[in-house]
Design a protein around this motif. Structure first.
Motif, short mmCIF file in Angstrom:
data_model
loop_
_atom_site.label_atom_id
_atom_site.label_comp_id
_atom_site.label_asym_id
_atom_site.label_seq_id
_atom_site.Cartn_x
_atom_site.Cartn_y
_atom_site.Cartn_z
N PRO A 138 0.84 -1.19 0.00
CA PRO A 138 0.00 0.00 0.00
C PRO A 138 0.88 1.25 0.00
O PRO A 138 2.03 1.23 0.39
CB PRO A 138 -0.81 -0.12 1.28
N SER A 139 0.23 2.33 -0.34
CA SER A 139 0.97 3.59 -0.36
C SER A 139 1.14 4.10 1.06
O SER A 139 0.43 3.69 1.97
CB SER A 139 0.25 4.62 -1.23
N VAL A 140 2.06 5.02 1.27
CA VAL A 140 2.38 5.54 2.59
C VAL A 140 1.17 6.24 3.20
O VAL A 140 0.87 6.04 4.38
CB VAL A 140 3.61 6.47 2.51
N PRO A 141 0.43 7.08 2.47
CA PRO A 141 -0.73 7.71 3.11
C PRO A 141 -1.75 6.68 3.56
O PRO A 141 -2.41 6.84 4.60
CB PRO A 141 -1.31 8.60 2.04
N ASP A 142 -1.91 5.59 2.84
CA ASP A 142 -2.86 4.55 3.24
C ASP A 142 -2.41 3.90 4.54
O ASP A 142 -3.22 3.61 5.43
CB ASP A 142 -2.98 3.48 2.16
N VAL B 36 -0.56 5.30 6.91
CA VAL B 36 -0.71 6.26 7.99
C VAL B 36 -2.18 6.36 8.38
O VAL B 36 -2.53 6.33 9.57
CB VAL B 36 -0.15 7.64 7.57
N PHE B 37 -3.06 6.48 7.43
CA PHE B 37 -4.49 6.59 7.71
C PHE B 37 -4.98 5.33 8.43
O PHE B 37 -5.75 5.39 9.40
CB PHE B 37 -5.27 6.84 6.41
N VAL C 285 -6.71 5.07 12.27
CA VAL C 285 -8.01 4.44 12.50
C VAL C 285 -7.85 3.27 13.47
O VAL C 285 -8.67 3.08 14.37
CB VAL C 285 -8.63 3.98 11.16
N LEU C 286 -6.80 2.51 13.32
CA LEU C 286 -6.56 1.38 14.21
C LEU C 286 -6.33 1.87 15.63
O LEU C 286 -6.84 1.26 16.58
CB LEU C 286 -5.35 0.57 13.72
N ALA C 287 -5.62 2.97 15.80
CA ALA C 287 -5.36 3.51 17.13
C ALA C 287 -6.65 4.00 17.78
O ALA C 287 -6.79 3.97 19.00
CB ALA C 287 -4.34 4.65 17.04
N ILE C 288 -7.61 4.42 17.00
CA ILE C 288 -8.89 4.88 17.56
C ILE C 288 -9.82 3.69 17.83
O ILE C 288 -10.46 3.59 18.88
CB ILE C 288 -9.56 5.89 16.61
#
Length: 172
Positions: free
Chosen positions: A12-16, A18-19, A23-26
């Motif tokens: 996956p790309s880097v922004p994917d 990070v996003f 979301v996982l942290a939330i």
């Protein structure tokens, strides 16, 4: 000049990335504190319920085996009792048959004895009647042969009866 590297479809790309990490942290703490304990409790309750049902099934199975054994024992006792009743019935039938035979034999013996007594009585009556007739015939024949009539009928009958009795004793 920089050549653009072709994009790898497997990475996956880097922004994917990070996003997805944000979301996982939330979402992860939410699942960790709310969803997983409820699922764990449901699974625990379900496990307890299943264990209880298994225990009940084992208990019911044990009771069924006890009942089956009891029924087998009762069936064996009933068969034994039925066999005993049949044997008693056979014995009773034999006893009744034997008593009926004895009663029939006794009745036949009484009838035979009565018949013999009756025959003896009739024989005695016939002999008495025969003696009387023979005496009368003998007197008539003697009267004709001697050409005289005996004066006393009673005396003559006694004389003839005594003669016939003497002849019967000599013959018998």
């Amino acid at each position: 000049m920089k050549f653009a590297q072709p994009h790898n479809p497997l990475l996956p790309s880097v922004p994917d990335i990070v996003f997805s990490a944000i979301v996982l942290a939330i979402v992860l703490p939410f699942f960790w504190w709310f969803v997983i304990p409820r699922i764990s409790k449901l699974l625990s309750d379900r496990s307890s319920l299943i264990e209880g049902k298994i225990s009940e099934a084992a208990s019911a199975h044990a009771r069924a085996l006890e009942t089956l054994e009891l029924r087998k024992q009762q069936l064996d006792e009933a068969k034994s009792e039925a066999s005993q009743i049949r044997q008693e019935a056979r014995d009773d039938a034999q006893l009744i048959l034997q008593q009926a035979r004895e009663t029939a034999d006794e009745t036949a013996e009484r009838v035979m004895l009565h018949a013999r007594e009756q025959i003896q009585a009739e024989k005695a009556a016939a002999l008495l009647s025969l003696r009387s007739e023979i005496a009368t015939l003998a007197l008539a024949a003697a009267g004709k042969a001697v050409s005289e009539k005996l004066d006393d009928d009673k005396k003559s009958r006694e004389l003839v009866s005594a003669s016939i009795a003497k002849m019967a004793e000599d013959a018998g």
